[in-house]
Design a protein around this motif. Structure first.
Motif, mmCIF file in Angstrom:
data_model
loop_
_atom_site.group_PDB
_atom_site.id
_atom_site.type_symbol
_atom_site.label_atom_id
_atom_site.label_comp_id
_atom_site.label_asym_id
_atom_site.label_seq_id
_atom_site.Cartn_x
_atom_site.Cartn_y
_atom_site.Cartn_z
ATOM 1 N N LYS A 236 13.471 -3.623 -9.784
ATOM 2 C CA LYS A 236 12.224 -4.237 -9.306
ATOM 3 C C LYS A 236 11.599 -5.098 -10.411
ATOM 4 C CE LYS A 236 7.559 -2.925 -8.253
ATOM 5 N NZ LYS A 236 6.639 -1.808 -8.468
ATOM 6 N N ASN A 237 11.572 -4.559 -11.635
ATOM 7 C CA ASN A 237 10.953 -5.283 -12.751
ATOM 8 C C ASN A 237 11.671 -6.593 -13.061
ATOM 9 O OD1 ASN A 237 9.333 -3.055 -12.962
ATOM 10 N ND2 ASN A 237 10.433 -2.149 -14.690
ATOM 11 N N THR A 238 12.980 -6.600 -12.819
ATOM 12 C CA THR A 238 13.767 -7.786 -13.185
ATOM 13 C C THR A 238 14.057 -8.676 -11.967
ATOM 14 O OG1 THR A 238 15.785 -6.485 -12.944
ATOM 15 C CG2 THR A 238 14.878 -6.683 -15.172
ATOM 16 N N ASN A 239 13.358 -8.380 -10.861
ATOM 17 C CA ASN A 239 13.541 -9.162 -9.622
ATOM 18 C C ASN A 239 15.007 -9.242 -9.205
ATOM 19 O OD1 ASN A 239 10.756 -9.823 -9.387
ATOM 20 N ND2 ASN A 239 11.056 -11.316 -11.031
ATOM 21 N N SER A 240 15.701 -8.130 -9.355
ATOM 22 C CA SER A 240 17.120 -8.111 -9.002
ATOM 23 C C SER A 240 17.290 -8.344 -7.501
ATOM 24 C CB SER A 240 17.728 -6.764 -9.372
ATOM 25 O OG SER A 240 19.020 -6.656 -8.849
ATOM 26 N N ARG A 241 18.274 -9.147 -7.156
ATOM 27 C CA ARG A 241 18.541 -9.433 -5.752
ATOM 28 C C ARG A 241 19.820 -8.743 -5.296
ATOM 29 N NH1 ARG A 241 14.860 -12.584 -4.151
ATOM 30 N NH2 ARG A 241 15.803 -12.852 -2.121
ATOM 31 N N ARG A 242 20.330 -7.836 -6.144
ATOM 32 C CA ARG A 242 21.587 -7.172 -5.782
ATOM 33 C C ARG A 242 21.387 -6.277 -4.568
ATOM 34 N NH1 ARG A 242 24.628 -4.876 -11.121
ATOM 35 N NH2 ARG A 242 26.228 -4.365 -9.578
ATOM 36 N N LYS A 243 22.403 -6.304 -3.720
ATOM 37 C CA LYS A 243 22.384 -5.431 -2.539
ATOM 38 C C LYS A 243 22.642 -3.999 -3.013
ATOM 39 C CE LYS A 243 24.718 -4.783 1.870
ATOM 40 N NZ LYS A 243 25.639 -5.332 2.839
ATOM 41 N N ALA A 244 21.854 -3.048 -2.508
ATOM 42 C CA ALA A 244 22.036 -1.660 -2.930
ATOM 43 C C ALA A 244 21.673 -0.699 -1.809
ATOM 44 C CB ALA A 244 21.169 -1.374 -4.151
ATOM 45 N N MET B 259 10.717 6.054 -2.740
ATOM 46 C CA MET B 259 12.029 5.459 -2.474
ATOM 47 C C MET B 259 11.943 4.474 -1.307
ATOM 48 S SD MET B 259 14.046 6.526 -4.753
ATOM 49 C CE MET B 259 12.795 6.866 -5.969
ATOM 50 N N HIS B 260 11.189 4.858 -0.273
ATOM 51 C CA HIS B 260 11.036 3.939 0.861
ATOM 52 C C HIS B 260 10.238 2.692 0.456
ATOM 53 C CE1 HIS B 260 13.214 6.067 3.881
ATOM 54 N NE2 HIS B 260 12.502 7.171 3.740
ATOM 55 N N ARG B 261 9.331 2.873 -0.511
ATOM 56 C CA ARG B 261 8.567 1.711 -1.009
ATOM 57 C C ARG B 261 9.505 0.702 -1.668
ATOM 58 N NH1 ARG B 261 4.475 4.762 -2.791
ATOM 59 N NH2 ARG B 261 5.096 4.689 -4.966
ATOM 60 N N PHE B 262 10.501 1.206 -2.354
ATOM 61 C CA PHE B 262 11.472 0.287 -2.977
ATOM 62 C C PHE B 262 12.157 -0.575 -1.910
ATOM 63 C CE2 PHE B 262 11.725 3.255 -6.760
ATOM 64 C CZ PHE B 262 11.311 2.321 -7.697
ATOM 65 N N GLU B 263 12.256 -0.022 -0.688
ATOM 66 C CA GLU B 263 12.900 -0.810 0.380
ATOM 67 C C GLU B 263 12.126 -2.098 0.662
ATOM 68 O OE1 GLU B 263 15.380 2.138 3.191
ATOM 69 O OE2 GLU B 263 13.216 2.362 3.402
ATOM 70 N N SER B 264 10.800 -2.022 0.493
ATOM 71 C CA SER B 264 10.024 -3.246 0.730
ATOM 72 C C SER B 264 9.861 -4.062 -0.549
ATOM 73 C CB SER B 264 8.657 -2.884 1.330
ATOM 74 O OG SER B 264 7.997 -1.994 0.486
ATOM 75 N N GLU B 265 10.027 -3.415 -1.687
ATOM 76 C CA GLU B 265 9.827 -4.130 -2.951
ATOM 77 C C GLU B 265 11.100 -4.825 -3.449
ATOM 78 O OE1 GLU B 265 6.314 -1.244 -4.765
ATOM 79 O OE2 GLU B 265 8.412 -0.785 -5.141
ATOM 80 N N LEU B 266 12.245 -4.307 -3.037
ATOM 81 C CA LEU B 266 13.520 -4.928 -3.437
ATOM 82 C C LEU B 266 14.058 -5.708 -2.236
ATOM 83 C CD1 LEU B 266 15.041 -1.873 -5.357
ATOM 84 C CD2 LEU B 266 14.382 -4.060 -6.368
ATOM 85 N N PRO B 267 14.668 -6.861 -2.478
ATOM 86 C CA PRO B 267 15.054 -7.708 -1.342
ATOM 87 C C PRO B 267 16.148 -7.127 -0.460
ATOM 88 C CG PRO B 267 15.705 -8.709 -3.433
ATOM 89 C CD PRO B 267 14.858 -7.530 -3.769
ATOM 90 N N ASP B 268 17.050 -6.325 -1.026
ATOM 91 C CA ASP B 268 18.161 -5.836 -0.209
ATOM 92 C C ASP B 268 18.512 -4.404 -0.599
ATOM 93 O OD1 ASP B 268 20.228 -5.622 1.524
ATOM 94 O OD2 ASP B 268 21.378 -7.334 0.770
ATOM 95 N N PHE B 269 17.570 -3.505 -0.343
ATOM 96 C CA PHE B 269 17.770 -2.108 -0.731
ATOM 97 C C PHE B 269 17.509 -1.193 0.460
ATOM 98 C CE2 PHE B 269 15.733 1.912 -2.224
ATOM 99 C CZ PHE B 269 16.852 2.476 -2.808
ATOM 100 N N ARG B 270 18.393 -0.187 0.595
ATOM 101 C CA ARG B 270 18.230 0.779 1.690
ATOM 102 C C ARG B 270 18.320 2.189 1.110
ATOM 103 N NH1 ARG B 270 21.949 2.512 5.826
ATOM 104 N NH2 ARG B 270 23.579 1.374 4.738
ATOM 105 N N PHE B 271 17.357 3.033 1.499
ATOM 106 C CA PHE B 271 17.354 4.425 1.040
ATOM 107 C C PHE B 271 17.793 5.316 2.194
ATOM 108 C CE2 PHE B 271 14.773 8.437 0.381
ATOM 109 C CZ PHE B 271 15.598 8.941 -0.616
ATOM 110 N N VAL B 272 18.813 6.142 1.937
ATOM 111 C CA VAL B 272 19.333 7.015 2.993
ATOM 112 C C VAL B 272 19.251 8.478 2.532
ATOM 113 C CG1 VAL B 272 21.294 7.519 4.504
ATOM 114 C CG2 VAL B 272 20.974 5.194 3.622
ATOM 115 N N PRO B 273 18.157 9.151 2.888
ATOM 116 C CA PRO B 273 18.085 10.572 2.553
ATOM 117 C C PRO B 273 18.955 11.373 3.519
ATOM 118 C CG PRO B 273 16.086 9.900 3.689
ATOM 119 C CD PRO B 273 16.943 8.672 3.571
ATOM 120 N N VAL B 274 19.620 12.376 2.987
ATOM 121 C CA VAL B 274 20.539 13.173 3.819
ATOM 122 C C VAL B 274 20.228 14.647 3.607
ATOM 123 C CG1 VAL B 274 22.965 13.619 4.362
ATOM 124 C CG2 VAL B 274 22.326 11.446 3.290
#
Lengths: 150, 367
Positions: free
Chosen positions: B261-269, B287-302
């Protein structure tokens, strides 16, 4: 009961917190060989050997390991889970041998009651007949565990 | 009869006392190794009083070698090359040294006793490791056996580290622990906050350092640690990533996500995080907040098993099953794993089956 210098040294090692917090003897005032003898007597009375207990614990640990840290059904009555931490623990007896810091928890489904043991516990039961002193974090009561496992 | 018994006791006691005195005297001569020189990287020379282990001597000189067991040869982390003067490999070292390491003079520094001059090799990056004093300012219960510890650095006041690295926290002497030991914990905090280190620690029953943290450490207490250590960090590529963790394995992944987030990474994760049940899930909002803060991030809790009494509409089963179901076209992915050896091994198997290259799988194993 007389205590040899080796037994006295072992007793001191087991009571120290060099390997685990609070040591292996808990608040048990008995000497280590008295603990071993008393537990051996209890097992004998139950008609089970330390090798059989260790084997059963190993089997449950092996099955529970497949749960990757989640509960695994052992049978209708029991579930088990394995947790692992960083590092290895050496056996406090004077011989080589390191064991993962892996803890198995066995739960009685009906009551929720739990029993736990480490890989080092299994080794100490199998090789030294040692179920730890009363009051230690990993003391296993022979009568209780036999009642559960057999 | 009584007199002769007393004389016999006196004679035996005197012999015992004399032997003890002789032993103490001989030890001061025989075990006195005098001044020894430790030559480091053929550049620097330390003069030390011989007799102690190499690890503690280097620590005393503020050269910190990774170690998580307090010098008991139970973690195998304190390896370094001892090129001359170490003597034969001890049985306590053997389980940790493979053939290649033995051939290149790698040793466990905690097991090498300094009895004479030594020539050693230390990787340059270890010289950057420092000892830190900090104050524990916050302790947060995350689950029934996992807590977050917020440590504000006092001296030095900041730490530069690579997200994914770890520190070694000192457990001082306390009621259930008779000597100081260090244990390794991954840094969980936002690396932008250079004056704060957060650790996520799971209670290990009977564990010396976790018992200290859970039962003795209080907000306001001073703590000591050294670091940073470790090779677990993001690669410098644009490859899509899968993170897999469970329990306190959340720590380095959280730090890495802050860094992204700090480095504006656009990597898919995509991040698969496993727990037993709903009550063992933590930091879900963050973790869900990161989904909106990172351009292509998905959090999957199991969770392994959902209880009818708990609301859960997410994935269930083993975390590896969820990875198998949720990861497509994985051959281009890099994988970052943190957790128990069992979970790591099972995850690697699944990832290889899904086509992830073994050179693209990085992990921080709890072993």
């Amino acid at each position: 009961m007389k205590q040899s210098p080796n037994d006295a040294h072992l007793d001191a090692v087991l009571r120290s917190s060099a390997l685990v917090a609070g040591g292996f003897m808990g608040d048990d005032p008995r000497r280590v060989m008295e603990v071993v003898d008393a537990d051996a007597g209890a097992l004998f009375g139950l008609g089970v050997t330390t090798a059989q207990v260790a084997q059963r614990l190993k089997e449950i640990t092996e099955r529970a390991t497949r749960g990757l840290g989640t509960w695994v059904e052992i049978d209708e009555q029991y579930e088990a889970m394995v947790d692992e931490a960083r590092g290895l623990l050496p056996c406090p007896w004077p011989h080589e041998g390191y064991y993962p810091k892996r803890v198995t928890t066995l739960k009685v489904v009906a009551s929720g009651r739990t029993f736990r043991w480490s890989d080092l516990n299994i080794h100490m039961i199998e090789a030294h007949g040692f179920f730890e002193g009363k009051g230690s974090a990993f003391r296993i009561e022979p009568a209780e565990i036999v009642g559960i496992l057999f | 009869m009584i007199v002769s018994t007393l004389i016999a006791v006196l004679v035996v006691s005197s012999i015992g006392a004399a032997l003890a005195a002789l032993l103490a005297l001989s030890e001061s001569y025989i075990a006195n190794y005098g001044e020894c020189r430790i030559t480091i990287n053929d550049e620097r020379e330390l003069t030390v009083q011989g007799g102690k282990d190499l690890l503690s001597m280097l620590t005393a000189e503020k050269i910190f070698i990774p170690s998580a067991c307090g010098g008991r040869a139970t973690c195998g982390l304190c390896k370094l090359k001892v090129l001359e003067g170490a003597g034969p490999i001890l049985p306590t070292e053997e389980p940790y040294l493979d053939e290649k390491e033995r051939a290149s003079n790698v040793r466990l520094s905690c097991q090498v006793k300094v009895k004479g001059d030594l020539r050693i090799s230390i990787p340059q990056e270890l010289f950057a490791i420092r000892e830190y004093r900090a104050r524990c300012t916050r302790i947060v219960d995350l689950t029934h056996d996992i807590k977050l510890f917020r440590l504000e650095l006092a001296e030095p006041g900041t730490m530069d580290y690579v997200p994914g690295q770890y520190v070694q926290l000192l457990a001082p002497k306390y009621e259930k622990n008779s000597e100081e030991v260090y244990r390794a914990y991954s840094i969980a905090s936002d690396p932008a906050q250079r004056d704060v280190i957060e650790l996520i620690i799971r209670l290990v029953p009977g564990g010396i350092c976790t018992t200290y943290c859970f039962e003795y450490l209080k907000e306001g207490d001073e703590v000591r640690m050294n670091g940073p250590y470790g090779e677990f960090h993001l690669s410098d590529t644009d490859a899509p990533m899968v993170f897999i963790a469970g329990g306190s394995g959340m720590a380095p992944i959280r730090c890495i996500l802050h860094h992204m987030k700090n480095t504006n990474s656009r990597r898919k994760a995509v991040y698969f995080f496993g727990a037993n049940e709903v009550r063992e899930m933590f930091m879900m909002d963050e973790m869900h907040r990161f989904e909106s803060e990172l351009p292509d991030f998905r959090f999957v809790p199991v969770i392994a098993k959902s209880d009818a009494s708990e609301a859960w509409d997410g994935e269930t089963g083993l975390v590896t099953d969820a990875v198998q179901r949720g990861l497509q076209n994985a051959s281009e992915y890099e994988a970052y794993l943190c957790g128990s050896p069992g979970m790591i091994d099972a995850s690697i198997k699944v990832l290889l089956d899904l086509g992830v290259k073994d050179t693209g799988i990085f992990y921080d194993k709890f072993a």
